[in-house]
Write a protein that holds these residues in place. Sequence first.
Motif, PDB file in Angstrom:
ATOM      1  N   ALA A 100      -5.699  11.163  13.282  1.00  0.00           N
ATOM      2  CA  ALA A 100      -5.549  12.656  13.469  1.00  0.00           C
ATOM      3  C   ALA A 100      -4.787  13.252  12.603  1.00  0.00           C
ATOM      4  CB  ALA A 100      -5.034  12.485  14.630  1.00  0.00           C
ATOM      5  N   ASP A 101      -3.938  12.724  11.779  1.00  0.00           N
ATOM      6  CA  ASP A 101      -3.093  13.289  10.881  1.00  0.00           C
ATOM      7  C   ASP A 101      -3.366  12.482   9.298  1.00  0.00           C
ATOM      8  OD1 ASP A 101      -2.046  10.725  11.372  1.00  0.00           O
ATOM      9  OD2 ASP A 101      -0.175  11.186  11.403  1.00  0.00           O
ATOM     10  N   ARG A 102      -4.902  12.675   9.087  1.00  0.00           N
ATOM     11  CA  ARG A 102      -5.338  12.261   7.874  1.00  0.00           C
ATOM     12  C   ARG A 102      -4.792  13.340   6.685  1.00  0.00           C
ATOM     13  NH1 ARG A 102      -6.958  11.057   3.491  1.00  0.00           N
ATOM     14  NH2 ARG A 102      -8.860  11.013   2.732  1.00  0.00           N
ATOM     15  N   HIS A 103      -4.362  12.674   5.463  1.00  0.00           N
ATOM     16  CA  HIS A 103      -3.746  13.479   4.595  1.00  0.00           C
ATOM     17  C   HIS A 103      -2.072  13.805   4.761  1.00  0.00           C
ATOM     18  CE1 HIS A 103      -7.230  14.292   2.344  1.00  0.00           C
ATOM     19  NE2 HIS A 103      -7.732  14.984   3.400  1.00  0.00           N
ATOM     20  N   ARG A 104      -1.834  12.857   5.855  1.00  0.00           N
ATOM     21  CA  ARG A 104      -0.109  12.580   6.119  1.00  0.00           C
ATOM     22  C   ARG A 104       0.120  11.362   5.248  1.00  0.00           C
ATOM     23  NH1 ARG A 104       3.458  15.409   9.026  1.00  0.00           N
ATOM     24  NH2 ARG A 104       4.878  14.042   8.015  1.00  0.00           N
ATOM     25  N   ALA A 105       1.177  11.153   4.715  1.00  0.00           N
ATOM     26  CA  ALA A 105       1.060   9.914   3.781  1.00  0.00           C
ATOM     27  C   ALA A 105       1.097   8.487   4.441  1.00  0.00           C
ATOM     28  CB  ALA A 105       2.571   9.737   3.145  1.00  0.00           C
ATOM     29  N   TYR A 106       1.756   8.404   5.874  1.00  0.00           N
ATOM     30  CA  TYR A 106       1.688   7.135   6.438  1.00  0.00           C
ATOM     31  C   TYR A 106       0.318   6.886   7.106  1.00  0.00           C
ATOM     32  CZ  TYR A 106       3.102   2.946   8.732  1.00  0.00           C
ATOM     33  OH  TYR A 106       3.257   1.598   8.901  1.00  0.00           O
ATOM     34  N   ALA A 107      -0.360   7.888   7.547  1.00  0.00           N
ATOM     35  CA  ALA A 107      -1.808   7.764   8.055  1.00  0.00           C
ATOM     36  C   ALA A 107      -2.562   7.373   6.991  1.00  0.00           C
ATOM     37  CB  ALA A 107      -2.027   9.163   8.620  1.00  0.00           C
ATOM     38  N   ASP A 108      -2.573   7.925   5.941  1.00  0.00           N
ATOM     39  CA  ASP A 108      -3.295   7.509   4.758  1.00  0.00           C
ATOM     40  C   ASP A 108      -3.000   5.914   4.491  1.00  0.00           C
ATOM     41  OD1 ASP A 108      -4.581   9.956   5.093  1.00  0.00           O
ATOM     42  OD2 ASP A 108      -3.906  10.656   2.749  1.00  0.00           O
TER      43      ASP A 108
ATOM     44  N   VAL B   1       0.916  -1.100   0.094  1.00  0.00           N
ATOM     45  CA  VAL B   1      -0.185  -0.010  -0.031  1.00  0.00           C
ATOM     46  C   VAL B   1       0.948   1.322  -0.030  1.00  0.00           C
ATOM     47  CG1 VAL B   1      -1.810   1.158   1.385  1.00  0.00           C
ATOM     48  CG2 VAL B   1      -1.405  -1.315   1.226  1.00  0.00           C
ATOM     49  N   ILE B   2       0.730   1.940  -1.097  1.00  0.00           N
ATOM     50  CA  ILE B   2       1.683   3.129  -0.869  1.00  0.00           C
ATOM     51  C   ILE B   2       0.845   4.538  -1.263  1.00  0.00           C
ATOM     52  CG2 ILE B   2       1.682   2.990  -3.609  1.00  0.00           C
ATOM     53  CD1 ILE B   2       4.711   3.592  -3.585  1.00  0.00           C
ATOM     54  N   ASP B   3       1.305   5.720  -0.851  1.00  0.00           N
ATOM     55  CA  ASP B   3       0.781   6.847  -0.840  1.00  0.00           C
ATOM     56  C   ASP B   3       1.703   8.213  -1.072  1.00  0.00           C
ATOM     57  OD1 ASP B   3      -1.728   8.698  -0.530  1.00  0.00           O
ATOM     58  OD2 ASP B   3      -0.484   9.334   0.964  1.00  0.00           O
ATOM     59  N   PHE B   4       1.559   9.083  -1.641  1.00  0.00           N
ATOM     60  CA  PHE B   4       2.345  10.151  -1.679  1.00  0.00           C
ATOM     61  C   PHE B   4       1.496  11.441  -1.300  1.00  0.00           C
ATOM     62  CE2 PHE B   4       4.357   7.468  -4.942  1.00  0.00           C
ATOM     63  CZ  PHE B   4       5.498   7.815  -4.748  1.00  0.00           C
ATOM     64  N   GLU B   5       2.257  12.464  -0.764  1.00  0.00           N
ATOM     65  CA  GLU B   5       1.697  13.720  -0.580  1.00  0.00           C
ATOM     66  C   GLU B   5       2.716  14.579  -1.347  1.00  0.00           C
ATOM     67  OE1 GLU B   5      -0.944  14.345   0.856  1.00  0.00           O
ATOM     68  OE2 GLU B   5      -0.859  12.432   2.016  1.00  0.00           O
ATOM     69  N   ALA B   6       2.154  15.375  -2.297  1.00  0.00           N
ATOM     70  CA  ALA B   6       2.869  16.224  -3.259  1.00  0.00           C
ATOM     71  C   ALA B   6       2.392  17.669  -3.446  1.00  0.00           C
ATOM     72  CB  ALA B   6       2.587  15.421  -4.586  1.00  0.00           C
ATOM     73  N   THR B   7       3.348  18.312  -4.074  1.00  0.00           N
ATOM     74  CA  THR B   7       2.797  19.788  -4.563  1.00  0.00           C
ATOM     75  C   THR B   7       2.460  19.838  -5.894  1.00  0.00           C
ATOM     76  OG1 THR B   7       5.021  20.393  -5.214  1.00  0.00           O
ATOM     77  CG2 THR B   7       4.386  20.725  -2.987  1.00  0.00           C
ATOM     78  N   THR B   8       1.849  20.699  -6.454  1.00  0.00           N
ATOM     79  CA  THR B   8       1.303  20.615  -7.878  1.00  0.00           C
ATOM     80  C   THR B   8       1.451  21.993  -8.565  1.00  0.00           C
ATOM     81  OG1 THR B   8      -1.117  21.330  -7.101  1.00  0.00           O
ATOM     82  CG2 THR B   8      -0.752  18.948  -7.489  1.00  0.00           C
ATOM     83  N   PRO B   9       2.661  22.225  -8.750  1.00  0.00           N
ATOM     84  CA  PRO B   9       3.320  23.415  -9.571  1.00  0.00           C
ATOM     85  C   PRO B   9       2.578  23.570 -10.726  1.00  0.00           C
ATOM     86  CG  PRO B   9       5.202  21.779  -9.476  1.00  0.00           C
ATOM     87  CD  PRO B   9       3.747  21.409  -8.815  1.00  0.00           C
TER      88      PRO B   9
END
Length: 232
Positions: free
Chosen positions: A177-185, A30-38
């Motif tokens: 509690a930290d929804r939208h952080r990669a490991y929590a997601d 199971v994998i998840d990224f948080e990212a910026t969208t320039p």
Amino acid sequence: MGQQRHETSANGGFMGVTNDPAFLATTFVVIDFEATTPKGYPAQPIEVAALALRYEQGAWTTVGTSSSLIRPPAFAPVTPAVTAQTGLTPEQVRQAPSPAEALGALDRRFAAGKQYLLVAQHAATEANIIYNQREHCTALARIDLLDTIPLAKHLVPGLPNHKLDTLLAHFAIKQPADRHRAYADVEVTAQVFVRLVSAADEDAQLSDLAALVKIAGRTAKCNMPAQGVFDI
């Protein structure tokens, strides 16, 4: 790493997906990224997390975890909007590993000759980020994906939508509690995936891994045939 047991899934009166040899031979990551969208650029990762699961002796086992912040390039800073969604700040990622360092370290976790499938909620996002960073993660970039959204649409079709928060509520999984952080997601997506597989075990149409892939599989872009080029 310590191993963690998850809930078992029941098999009705038929051979369910968790009895399929191909399913049992696969490590689901199971994998998840948080990212910026320039603007004008593809999404740039600022955090990645992965949680590897295997189904063994009637139960799920966590066989590995990984998490890292990633320093974005100068053209893709952490914006106030990104901070509002993820909680990550420019200061937190300024000293983080580079994409080559973070994704290279994750890539080395995949053993040659083993069977893997990546699992993600809305896997197109992860697939695109991985493809765009493929020079840093050549093994990861060749692993196909399972998307929990089409799998959930098949198995729990009556929901108003199949967003992660909706699936968490449906399966009574506590919001982190930290929804939208990669490991929590990743952790809650893994719980959703386990419950979806349990539901698949009760579905006579989904008797093996190939059936799951047919419904929810996504071929890694590096595994797609190259487009032909014609000299005119």
